[in-house]
Design an enzyme around this catalytic site. Structure first.
Site, PDB file in Angstrom:
ATOM      1  N   CYS A 197      -2.108   4.061   7.596  1.00 26.04           N
ATOM      2  CA  CYS A 197      -3.522   3.892   7.924  1.00 26.04           C
ATOM      3  C   CYS A 197      -3.742   3.663   9.426  1.00 26.04           C
ATOM      4  O   CYS A 197      -2.789   3.558  10.198  1.00 26.04           O
ATOM      5  CB  CYS A 197      -4.044   2.679   7.164  1.00 26.04           C
ATOM      6  SG  CYS A 197      -3.383   1.153   7.817  1.00 26.04           S
ATOM      7  N   ASP A 212       2.331   2.527   2.633  1.00 30.63           N
ATOM      8  CA  ASP A 212       2.417   3.111   3.974  1.00 30.63           C
ATOM      9  C   ASP A 212       3.787   2.816   4.586  1.00 30.63           C
ATOM     10  O   ASP A 212       4.453   1.849   4.196  1.00 30.63           O
ATOM     11  CB  ASP A 212       1.324   2.526   4.881  1.00 30.63           C
ATOM     12  CG  ASP A 212      -0.057   3.032   4.492  1.00 30.63           C
ATOM     13  OD1 ASP A 212      -0.127   3.905   3.618  1.00 30.63           O
ATOM     14  OD2 ASP A 212      -1.046   2.555   5.067  1.00 30.63           O
ATOM     15  N   CYS A 237       0.797  -1.230   0.000  1.00 32.96           N
ATOM     16  CA  CYS A 237       0.000   0.000   0.000  1.00 32.96           C
ATOM     17  C   CYS A 237       0.826   1.275   0.000  1.00 32.96           C
ATOM     18  O   CYS A 237       0.283   2.358  -0.182  1.00 32.96           O
ATOM     19  CB  CYS A 237      -0.905   0.014   1.224  1.00 32.96           C
ATOM     20  SG  CYS A 237       0.067   0.081   2.744  1.00 32.96           S
ATOM     21  N   CYS A 292      -0.627  -4.769   7.516  1.00 28.54           N
ATOM     22  CA  CYS A 292      -0.208  -3.646   8.371  1.00 28.54           C
ATOM     23  C   CYS A 292       0.590  -4.178   9.572  1.00 28.54           C
ATOM     24  O   CYS A 292       1.567  -3.556   9.995  1.00 28.54           O
ATOM     25  CB  CYS A 292      -1.404  -2.852   8.883  1.00 28.54           C
ATOM     26  SG  CYS A 292      -2.632  -2.442   7.625  1.00 28.54           S
TER      27      CYS A 292
HETATM   28 FE1  FES Z   1      -1.007  -0.683   4.347  1.00 25.56          FE
HETATM   29 FE2  FES Z   1      -2.257  -0.295   6.591  1.00 25.56          FE
HETATM   30  S1  FES Z   1      -3.162  -0.310   4.574  1.00 25.56           S
HETATM   31  S2  FES Z   1      -0.118  -0.432   6.310  1.00 25.56           S
END
Ligand code: FES
Length: 207
Positions: A61, A36, A34, A105
């Site tokens: 997120c 992040d 993602c 995550c």
């Molecule tokens: Fe990727 Fe949470 S959606 S770390």
């Protein structure tokens, strides 16, 4: 999306959040799934090798914040050897679970902690920089979560073969063409492996 009370609590009241001045080690990792990111800071007591202080910064997120919060909580006060045993499954369990598409995550949070510990050990001569090998590839594949069920692709037996020959990586995946996640998984594998300078080429095959 259904989150547990614990996830909501750690998201709204994150523990150990913030930048640390003069950390003994730090690591920043990004999730290929993602984009992040998480940064972990460590202060280590050199007498008993415990994690005296730990903090994190999140660029992601709600689950990214909650999992980094719980992972740093789990690691605080532990010896480095104990903290090395903390996995994304421990983080998930401590949070009473995560929705399947959010399991990655917890992988990111646990992985960043492990990299920070590894950076500390390498910087202090406690371990050598590991050689890139087939095991390295398998360890990276274990960090890739199949979002539909929230389990890694190795445990799900989606990886049929891993080969490494002179920097060329060959991976056979047992994922059918009609699977909507197939291209994402392949892309994620590439992003995980391309960061290694030893990797010259990656070939991913499907049935
Ligand atoms: Fe990727 Fe949470 S959606 S770390």
């Amino acid at each position: 999306m259904q989150y547990s009370q614990k996830v909501l609590d750690h998201f709204m009241h994150p523990r150990n959040v913030g930048k640390m001045d003069n950390p003994d080690a730090t690591a920043t990792e990004g999730s290929p799934a993602c984009g992040d990111q998480v940064t972990v800071f460590l202060k280590v007591n050199e007498q008993d090798m415990t994690i005296e202080d730990i903090s994190f910064l999140s660029y992601g997120c709600a689950s990214n914040i909650a999992t980094a919060s719980i992972v740093t909580d789990l690691a605080k006060g532990k010896t480095l050897d104990e903290a090395k045993q903390i996995t994304w499954r421990d983080a998930m369990e401590a949070l009473d679970g995560l929705p399947p598409v959010k399991v990655h995550c917890s992988v990111l949070a646990a992985d960043t902690l492990q990299t920070a510990i590894s950076n500390y050990e390498i910087a202090h001569g406690l371990k050598e920089v590991p050689n890139f090998s087939k095991e390295t590839i398998v360890e990276e594949l274990k960090k890739i979560i199949y979002p539909k069920v929230g389990e890694d692709i190795v445990s799900l037996k989606m990886v049929k073969y891993v080969g490494l020959n002179d920097g060329e990586v060959l991976i056979d995946l047992n994922i059918m063409s009609f699977d909507q996640w197939r291209d994402n998984i392949a892309e994620e594998i590439r992003e995980h492996l391309e960061k290694y300078p030893e990797v010259k080429d990656i070939q991913i095959n499907f049935p």
